[in-house]
Design an enzyme around this catalytic site. Structure first.
Site, mmCIF file in Angstrom:
data_model
loop_
_atom_site.group_PDB
_atom_site.id
_atom_site.type_symbol
_atom_site.label_atom_id
_atom_site.label_comp_id
_atom_site.label_asym_id
_atom_site.label_seq_id
_atom_site.Cartn_x
_atom_site.Cartn_y
_atom_site.Cartn_z
ATOM 1 N NE ARG A 106 -4.987 -23.764 -30.820
ATOM 2 C CZ ARG A 106 -4.872 -22.650 -31.521
ATOM 3 N NH1 ARG A 106 -3.744 -22.357 -32.146
ATOM 4 N NH2 ARG A 106 -5.885 -21.808 -31.619
ATOM 5 C CD GLN A 160 5.419 2.811 -12.454
ATOM 6 O OE1 GLN A 160 5.768 3.975 -12.507
ATOM 7 N NE2 GLN A 160 5.385 2.123 -11.319
ATOM 8 C CG ASP A 161 2.335 -2.280 -17.841
ATOM 9 O OD1 ASP A 161 1.486 -1.371 -17.750
ATOM 10 O OD2 ASP A 161 2.395 -3.043 -18.827
ATOM 11 C CG ASN A 162 3.682 -1.040 -10.947
ATOM 12 O OD1 ASN A 162 4.763 -0.689 -11.380
ATOM 13 N ND2 ASN A 162 2.808 -0.186 -10.452
ATOM 14 N NE ARG A 206 2.064 -8.748 -2.495
ATOM 15 C CZ ARG A 206 3.392 -8.648 -2.641
ATOM 16 N NH1 ARG A 206 3.961 -7.456 -2.669
ATOM 17 N NH2 ARG A 206 4.133 -9.715 -2.760
ATOM 18 C CG HIS A 234 -0.630 -0.283 -0.747
ATOM 19 N ND1 HIS A 234 -0.105 -1.399 -1.340
ATOM 20 C CD2 HIS A 234 -0.350 -0.409 0.581
ATOM 21 C CE1 HIS A 234 0.477 -2.164 -0.423
ATOM 22 N NE2 HIS A 234 0.327 -1.587 0.751
ATOM 23 C CE LYS A 278 -2.505 1.693 -7.439
ATOM 24 N NZ LYS A 278 -2.402 1.137 -6.084
ATOM 25 C CG HIS A 320 -5.827 -1.764 -5.032
ATOM 26 N ND1 HIS A 320 -4.577 -2.335 -5.118
ATOM 27 C CD2 HIS A 320 -6.683 -2.633 -5.593
ATOM 28 C CE1 HIS A 320 -4.691 -3.509 -5.722
ATOM 29 N NE2 HIS A 320 -5.951 -3.709 -6.021
ATOM 30 C CE1 TYR A 369 0.138 -1.155 -9.168
ATOM 31 C CE2 TYR A 369 0.484 -3.497 -8.806
ATOM 32 C CZ TYR A 369 0.761 -2.176 -8.488
ATOM 33 O OH TYR A 369 1.643 -1.896 -7.484
ATOM 34 C CG ASP A 415 3.835 4.128 -0.816
ATOM 35 O OD1 ASP A 415 2.876 3.780 -1.521
ATOM 36 O OD2 ASP A 415 4.460 3.341 -0.071
ATOM 37 C CE LYS A 452 3.719 0.071 1.958
ATOM 38 N NZ LYS A 452 3.896 0.522 0.582
ATOM 39 C CG ASP A 453 0.740 -3.354 3.510
ATOM 40 O OD1 ASP A 453 0.877 -2.140 3.253
ATOM 41 O OD2 ASP A 453 0.729 -4.230 2.627
#
Length: 192
Positions: free
Chosen positions: A26, A49-51, A62, A65, A75, A122, A135, A146, A172-173
């Site tokens: 399954r 917190q979950d993102n 990405r 950071h 994280k 990261h 994460y 940030d 930003k990156d």
């Protein structure tokens, strides 16, 4: 600790976590997070917190950071669809692995998770379309804290598996400082 396989990496304090996966015709079932199992494995972070991010195309980078100061975050990272090369850089002054990076394949198929402690930059590059990246963080996001370092810092010499001139990046990156340029603002210190 029977439900988790925890492996140390070459970077001080970083762990690869592989939860037990039970599969049949399954599909599969796994407990992606159980506080009790993590505590038994010696991982005692209080995640608050979950993102969740979606990267639609392969070749999205990405990062790299992190959150500075009191807003720093540990994280716990996983990928639920698609695949990435997840890259972390130790930016903790005095660490035996300061300025070193490693990359780990995280995918919907290997079910691996990566524990990234405070003091690591990261980032990741998507290897497939439609990557859903999740994460947990042990501290809340703070826009004023940030920060990041350049994904293409020549001294780090990260071996991204794509042509970085064609990478899909946020504005930003594209504009983070190198690790050397960040050093004067760096308050991360390895606690040994």
């Amino acid at each position: 600790m029977g439900n988790l396989k925890v492996t140390n990496t070459n970077l001080t304090d970083v762990r690869i976590i592989e939860p037990a996966v039970f599969g049949d015709h399954r599909g599969f079932f796994t407990e992606s997070y159980s506080e009790q199992d993590f505590i038994e494995a010696g991982i005692t972070h209080n995640f608050v917190q979950d993102n969740h991010s979606l990267s639609v195309e392969p070749g999205v980078i990405r990062g790299l950071h992190f959150q500075k100061g009191e807003a720093a975050q540990t994280k716990l990272i996983r990928v639920v669809s698609g695949a990435v090369l997840d890259v972390i850089v130790d930016i903790r002054k005095g660490s035996p692995t300061y300025g070193k990076w490693e990359g780990y394949i995280l995918s919907e198929y290997n079910h691996r998770q990566l524990l990234v402690p405070k003091g690591f930059a990261h980032g990741f590059v998507t290897l497939t379309p439609n990557v859903n990246f999740l994460y947990k963080c042990d501290n809340y996001y703070n826009a004023e804290a940030d920060a990041g370092i350049a994904f293409d810092d020549p001294k780090l010499n990260i071996d991204w598996p794509i042509d970085i001139s064609k990478a899909i990046l946020s504005e930003k990156d594209k504009n983070h400082p190198t690790l050397k340029e960040f050093e004067s603002d760096n308050d991360f210190v390895w606690q040994g």
